[in-house]
Design a protein around this motif. Structure first.
Motif, short mmCIF file in Angstrom:
data_model
loop_
_atom_site.label_atom_id
_atom_site.label_comp_id
_atom_site.label_asym_id
_atom_site.label_seq_id
_atom_site.Cartn_x
_atom_site.Cartn_y
_atom_site.Cartn_z
N VAL A 135 10.69 55.43 88.76
CA VAL A 135 10.11 55.89 89.92
C VAL A 135 10.58 54.58 91.08
O VAL A 135 10.09 53.54 90.81
N ASP A 136 11.08 54.93 92.06
CA ASP A 136 11.25 54.12 93.22
C ASP A 136 10.04 53.31 93.95
O ASP A 136 9.20 54.16 94.07
N GLY A 137 10.23 51.87 93.60
CA GLY A 137 9.03 51.33 94.52
C GLY A 137 7.94 50.89 93.41
O GLY A 137 7.16 50.02 93.67
N GLU A 138 7.85 51.67 92.03
CA GLU A 138 6.80 51.25 91.10
C GLU A 138 6.70 49.86 90.94
O GLU A 138 5.84 49.09 90.86
N SER A 139 7.94 49.28 90.58
CA SER A 139 8.17 47.99 90.18
C SER A 139 7.72 46.84 91.23
O SER A 139 6.90 45.96 91.23
N GLY A 191 3.17 60.49 75.14
CA GLY A 191 1.72 60.68 74.75
C GLY A 191 0.33 60.95 75.28
O GLY A 191 0.89 60.86 76.57
N GLU A 192 -0.42 61.07 74.98
CA GLU A 192 -1.80 61.29 75.62
C GLU A 192 -2.21 60.22 76.49
O GLU A 192 -2.37 60.09 77.66
N ALA A 193 -2.01 58.82 75.96
CA ALA A 193 -2.33 57.72 76.72
C ALA A 193 -1.42 57.72 77.84
O ALA A 193 -1.82 57.13 78.97
N ASP A 194 0.10 58.00 77.74
CA ASP A 194 0.88 57.91 78.86
C ASP A 194 0.69 58.85 79.95
O ASP A 194 0.60 58.48 81.17
N VAL A 195 0.10 60.26 79.51
CA VAL A 195 -0.23 61.24 80.73
C VAL A 195 -1.53 60.72 81.41
O VAL A 195 -1.47 60.80 82.63
N GLU A 196 -2.52 59.89 80.70
CA GLU A 196 -3.68 59.57 81.17
C GLU A 196 -3.55 58.39 82.25
O GLU A 196 -4.05 58.34 83.19
N SER A 197 -2.51 57.50 81.70
CA SER A 197 -2.22 56.32 82.58
C SER A 197 -1.66 57.19 84.04
O SER A 197 -1.85 56.42 84.96
N ALA A 198 -0.76 57.97 84.10
CA ALA A 198 -0.18 58.50 85.15
C ALA A 198 -1.35 59.16 86.38
O ALA A 198 -1.28 59.03 87.26
N ASP A 237 4.42 60.71 91.78
CA ASP A 237 5.97 60.64 91.58
C ASP A 237 6.06 60.59 90.41
O ASP A 237 7.00 61.05 89.78
N VAL A 238 5.39 59.57 89.47
CA VAL A 238 5.22 59.60 88.12
C VAL A 238 5.05 60.97 87.37
O VAL A 238 5.67 61.37 86.50
N ILE A 239 3.95 61.57 87.64
CA ILE A 239 3.74 62.74 87.09
C ILE A 239 4.70 63.90 87.70
O ILE A 239 5.15 64.67 86.41
N GLU A 240 5.53 63.72 88.73
CA GLU A 240 6.57 64.85 88.84
C GLU A 240 7.74 64.69 87.83
O GLU A 240 8.39 65.56 87.50
N GLN A 241 8.09 63.31 87.84
CA GLN A 241 9.21 62.77 86.69
C GLN A 241 8.79 63.11 85.40
O GLN A 241 9.41 63.52 84.39
N ASP A 244 9.35 66.73 84.66
CA ASP A 244 10.82 67.05 84.34
C ASP A 244 11.43 66.19 83.15
O ASP A 244 12.77 66.27 82.83
N ARG A 245 10.57 65.30 82.37
CA ARG A 245 10.90 64.47 81.38
C ARG A 245 11.99 63.56 81.69
O ARG A 245 13.00 63.17 80.80
N THR A 246 11.95 62.93 82.86
CA THR A 246 12.99 62.10 83.25
C THR A 246 12.20 60.40 83.52
O THR A 246 13.11 59.61 83.93
N TYR A 247 10.91 60.50 83.32
CA TYR A 247 10.21 59.28 83.72
C TYR A 247 10.39 58.58 82.56
O TYR A 247 10.04 58.69 81.36
N GLU A 248 10.61 57.09 82.74
CA GLU A 248 10.73 55.90 81.85
C GLU A 248 10.01 54.68 82.62
O GLU A 248 10.48 54.53 83.60
N ARG A 249 9.53 54.01 82.05
CA ARG A 249 8.87 52.64 82.32
C ARG A 249 8.71 51.58 81.40
O ARG A 249 8.32 52.05 80.21
N THR A 250 9.16 50.21 81.54
CA THR A 250 9.02 49.61 80.69
C THR A 250 8.17 48.02 81.48
O THR A 250 8.84 47.69 82.09
N GLU A 251 7.06 47.66 80.68
CA GLU A 251 6.41 46.51 81.19
C GLU A 251 6.79 45.35 80.05
O GLU A 251 6.24 45.70 79.02
N THR A 252 7.07 44.31 80.38
CA THR A 252 7.24 43.22 79.48
C THR A 252 6.35 41.98 80.04
O THR A 252 6.38 41.59 80.87
N VAL A 253 5.48 41.58 78.98
CA VAL A 253 4.51 40.57 79.04
C VAL A 253 4.91 39.47 78.25
O VAL A 253 4.81 39.71 77.11
#
Length: 262
Positions: A135-139, A191-198, A237-241, A244-253
């Motif tokens: 998603v453009d701008g999320e980072s 997963g359910e947690a991913d959808v709830e986060s969105a 925008d996340v929900i829309e992607q 379409d099953r195109t959303y990907e996100r990686t957070e590294t801590v």
């Protein structure tokens, strides 16, 4: 001391140590007879320690409701006044606890009191978190919110990269440091947690939880409202992607594993 609910702890520690436990090798877990996990919360680290340790592992947390999620021995106790005699354990461990304490050095001294051998702390550097997203701008938006959060929070949530100095100030010796990068990835199938986060992003409820901290970090009320509006659009925008099953996100801590000897 900041407190968190079970849902938050489950989300932030999901998958921790699932890919590799090499960074825990300095804890010498295979030789331990009795280990204490301070600030065990819902028991994410406690379970890992029990899988790696032949001896007993005890969890302790100030919140009895969180301990309801911990299987096996667990007691209610405060990090600054642990309910154990001196030298009860041969290793005392904590994960993502010191960053939430006002006086982390005092806590480590208490850990050392009940340990006859070593203390290990596993702490993140939240200033160095990275986010990659389709998603453009999320980072950039996540970085903007993090900057104000770090400025407004009342404990040192960037402690991880400097945790060796905390152990040294507490009187521990031979401190060893290992870095471990915890990557939380969202990708199809969601997963359910991913959808709830969105959903929380789209509603703005997630960022609303940190409103006072963000305001303390230099945001005006108007600037916060604008940030929340952009955050909600990003969530849509996340929900829309996702649809379409195109959303990907990686957070590294980045986490730093520090082990010191009594």
């Amino acid at each position: 001391m900041r407190r968190f609910d079970a849902e938050y702890l489950t989300h932030t520690r999901r998958g921790m140590w699932a890919d590799s436990r090499e960074a825990l090798s300095t804890l010498d877990l295979s030789t331990r007879e009795r280990v204490l996990d301070v600030g065990s919360g819902t028991g994410a680290l406690t379970r890992v320690l029990r899988e790696e340790t032949p001896g007993d592992v005890v969890g302790v947390d100030a919140d009895p409701q969180l301990l309801d999620h911990v299987e096996g021995p667990a007691v209610v106790g405060d990090a600054f006044g642990l309910p154990f005699p001196d030298d009860t354990f041969d290793l005392v461990v904590c994960q993502a606890l010191l960053i939430n304490l006002p006086e982390p050095v005092d806590a480590v001294r208490e850990f050392a009191r009940v340990s006859r051998d070593g203390v290990a702390v596993i702490e993140p550097d939240n200033e160095s978190v990275t986010v990659e997203s389709t998603v453009d701008g999320e980072s950039a938006l996540a970085g903007e919110a993090r900057e104000h959060y770090l400025a407004g929070v009342d404990t040192d949530v960037t402690l991880g990269s400097d945790v060796a100095s905390v152990l040294a100030e507490a009187g521990l010796a031979s401190v060893e440091i290992t870095r471990y990068d915890h990557a939380r990835t969202i990708a199809p199938p969601y997963g359910e947690a991913d959808v709830e986060s969105a959903r929380r992003k789209a509603s703005g409820s997630g960022i609303a939880t940190d409103r006072e901290t963000l305001l303390d970090g230099g945001l005006s009320t108007e600037a916060y409202d604008r940030l929340r509006q952009r955050w909600r659009q990003m969530g849509r925008d996340v929900i829309e992607q996702m649809a379409d099953r195109t959303y990907e996100r990686t957070e590294t801590v980045p986490f730093y594993v520090a082990v010191g000897q009594i």
